[in-house]
Scaffold this active site. Structure first.
Site, PDB file in Angstrom:
ATOM      1  CD  GLU A 258      -2.819  -1.248   0.444  1.00 32.15           C
ATOM      2  OE1 GLU A 258      -3.118  -0.217  -0.182  1.00 32.15           O
ATOM      3  OE2 GLU A 258      -3.345  -2.341   0.230  1.00 32.15           O
ATOM      4  CB  CYS A 297      -2.437   6.608   2.378  1.00 31.13           C
ATOM      5  SG  CYS A 297      -3.768   5.760   3.235  1.00 31.13           S
TER       6      CYS A 297
END
Ligand code: NAP
Length: 677
Positions: A258, A297
């Protein structure tokens, strides 16, 4: 204040930082706050400790045992969350930032605990999908199953969510029955260490289930093999350097990444000023800029609006941002705290300078802004910054440069096709949102842009009150994205658990498949019940236990009575000529629901007993019409048992109705709740 020594926890021991430890500064004033890292760690011993203690102990537990443990861990963390909030202020996080991190992490564990109980069996083997018919007579079948990996999971986490980042990986990993070595980012690792300590000291986890590395990972990744998993969250640069290590490639070590992402939000063409969608768009954009000082994020880095609306968007964002109070994270009135460190602040300013080649700064002056209750010179503070890129079609950097802080670029689009093209320019992202009340726009975006994003979030006047926010990854939904976002996929309920399990295609006889899944497969052996199985309590019932009823003849009177009684006078039951003209029927036939009702009448045990309720019926199919004069009988087989509460469990029965020629007439799965013994 004394400097915190952030420990590692390896092979059952707490290990203090060594002389080579890294210094961690407070985000609020830049002073040394903690030290982390030890060159004493023996990485092979950590792997061995996990695989010889934690792994076997976790694998001996069923999914339900693990789910109960995860729930208890979450509740334990909740009891101690105030201490974690307190510690988090020095990372620059306000209380509401910490609630996203800490309460969000606890909530994620609770969802995995609940999914483990509801969607997984009280077993150690997980059945993936249905039985596949591989032979004409059904004596050779196929079934995919998933079993726990026998290695260790290495969880490498980013600095921005020290608790959520740890728990969103740990929940699915423990549910899968795999021990973890957790490596938090050093700059906020002291919060992760405190949360880890709560988990460990709860005594709820088997020995070796979790270990912690505060500091570097040494040669750990060079020692992993086929049964291990690396789950990484952080920058694309670090991901690339780790996933391309020769050992990771040579031994095909699973690597879930990720990484950073240029997420976008689109103001729909219909969402003009004055509509609820316009206001919602501004609200969501401001929240993503300021929550966690933009260090998320999923934060919106690119704000796209119809060309005509760009001035109104910039004005509305500026007005809303003027009201944001920047300051000491512990102050109640503060709405935006500090970045994690001064080096992060400098990195963002550097990225803003890069972007200025293509953009103009239209809001936020890093050299002139107010910080309440803290020293703006010493702390890692920045104001929200809005850039404007007039020519996003020809621009490059706005689609490739991630300023991981309170920075977003507004850009115009002419029509939705162009908005889709711009969305896709980032070459893969975690999430894109579209604020529109036009469902056709939503469909166009899904078709044109779905494959570039891990998540698409649509919001409008209908969903806005209950929507969860552009930036919130939910444990139920997948989190991850293609391309630049890393190509990984975490969370997503049981999907996330599968990263830690091996899927194996099993081929064999029905009896083998029944034994594997403890779930009766048609064609496998049945056990004739000595007494009516509805008289048996949950514990006494065996998988495969069955009864067969006597025949009952279906008459024309039955059909007509049922038709009048229920009002279902469909011609196939009432009109011989019309029914015969229908390609499915030879003439008048019995109602399918009449057959089901008769079936219940044939197998039900009328007296009160351990069967508490019939809670459902699945997968009903009618195979052959029943005409007046046909006889039917019913077979009931215990297919699967799942504990539900402290008092009762669910029993799934395979029910088949057949006629006098032994031909199947109907099959379905019946669900009952049965008392324990
Ligand atoms: P980072 O510098 O890439 O660090 C991520 C993690 O990798 C940290 O734990 C770091 O440890 C570790 N690491 C770095 N070099 C390593 C090495 N050689 N061997 C083993 N571990 C190593 O990222 P970050 O600054 O913490 O986080 C910010 C970035 O993460 C942003 O780009 C953001 O977009 C991304 N992010 C993505 C997601 C997502 O879900 N996609 C979530 C959050 C953040 P140290 O701290 O000890 O160096």
């Amino acid at each position: 204040m004394s400097i915190i020594d952030v420990h590692s926890f390896a092979y059952g021991d707490w290990i203090a930082p060594s002389s080579s430890a890294r210094s961690v500064a407070s985000a609020i004033d830049g002073t040394e706050f903690a030290r982390a890292g030890s060159d004493q760690l023996q990485y092979q011993d950590m792997i061995d400790y996990a695989t010889s203690n934690g792994g076997p102990a976790l694998r001996a537990m069923t999914f339900h045992d693990r789910a109960r443990m995860i729930k208890a861990l979450a509740l334990r963390l909740r009891e101690h969350r105030d201490a974690l909030y307190e510690l988090s202020y020095n990372t620059g996080a306000t209380l509401s930032d910490s609630q996203i991190d800490i309460d969000g992490g606890i909530g994620t564990l609770l969802v995995f605990a609940s999914k483990g109980r509801r969607e997984m069996p009280d077993e150690t083997i997980y059945l993936d999908g249905d039985v596949e018919m591989l032979s004409r007579n059904g004596t050779f079948l196929g079934q995919h199953v998933c079993t726990s990996l026998q290695g260790v999971a290495v969880h490498i986490n980013a600095y921005n969510f020290p608790v959520w980042g740890m728990l969103e990986k740990l929940g699915p990993c423990l549910l899968a029955g795999v021990p973890a070595i957790i490596k938090p980012a050093t700059s906020t690792g002291y919060v992760a260490e405190a949360a880890f300590k709560i988990l460990l000291e709860s005594g709820l986890l088997p020995k070796g289930a979790i270990q912690l590395i505060s500091g570097g990972t040494g040669d750990l990744l060079d020692r992993l093999g086929s049964q291990d998993v690396v789950s990484f969250t952080g920058s694309a640069t670090t991901a690339l350097s780790l996933r391309s290590k020769p050992n990771i490639l040579e031994r095909a070590v699973r690597f879930v990444a990720e990484q950073d992402s240029l997420n976008a939000s689109v103001l729909g063409p219909d969402a003009t000023p004055g509509t609820p969608e316009f206001d919602l768009f501004i609200k969501e954009s401001v929240r993503e800029l300021t929550a966690k000082a933009g260090q998320k994020c999923t934060a919106i880095r690119r704000i796209m609006a119809p060309k005509a609306q760009v001035p109104a968007v910039i004005d509305a964002l500026s007005v809303a941002l003027n009201n944001i109070v920047i300051g000491h994270p512990a102050n109640k009135e503060t709405q935006m705290g500090a970045l994690v460190s001064n080096s992060q602040r400098l990195d963002i300013l550097d990225k803003v300078a890069t972007l200025s080649g293509e953009c103009e700064r239209v809001y936020g002056d890093p050299d002139n802004f107010t910080v309440n209750g803290a020293n703006a010179e010493k702390g890692a503070f920045l104001p929200p910054i809005i850039l404007h890129c007039e020519q996003p079609d020809t621009a490059q950097l706005v689609h490739t440069t991630e300023a991981f802080g309170p920075v977003s670029t507004v850009m115009p689009y002419d029509d939705i096709e162009q908005a889709i093209a711009l969305l896709n320019r980032a070459d893969g992202s975690l999430v894109a949102s579209v604020i529109t009340h036009d469902v056709d726009v939503a469909r166009q975006v899904v078709l044109g842009s779905g494959s570039f994003h891990g998540r698409l979030y649509f919001n409008d006047r209908v969903s806005m009150k209950e929507s969860t926010g552009h930036g919130s990854p939910l444990p139920h939904m997948v989190h991850g994205g293609p391309g630049r976002a890393g190509g990984g996929e975490e969370l997503g309920g049981v999907r996330g658990v599968m990263h830690y399990m091996q899927r194996t295609a099993i081929q064999g006889s029905p009896d083998v498949l029944t034994r594997l899944g403890n779930q009766w497969v048609p064609g496998s052996t049945t056990i004739n019940s000595d007494i009516h199985p509805f008289k048996k309590n949950y514990n006494a019932l065996q998988i495969g236990e069955s009864i067969q009823t006597d025949f009952r003849t279906i008459t024309l009177e039955d059909i007509e009575h049922f038709a009048r009684f229920t009002g279902d006078e469909f011609y196939a039951h009432m009109d011989e000529e019309a029914a015969a003209a229908n390609p499915f029927f030879p003439g008048r036939v019995a109602h399918g629901y009449l057959l089901l009702s008769f079936a219940a009448g044939m197998f039900v045990e009328p007296a009160p007993g351990p069967v508490l309720a019939n809670t459902g019926l699945n997968d009903l199919t009618f195979q052959k019409p029943v005409v007046p004069g046909d006889k039917i009988r019913v077979q009931l087989v215990v297919r699967r048992k799942t504990p539900r509460t402290d008092d009762y469990g669910e029993v799934r029965w395979h029910v088949s109705l057949s006629n006098q020629d032994d031909e199947l007439v109907a099959t379905y799965e019946l669900l009952t709740m049965n008392q324990y013994g």
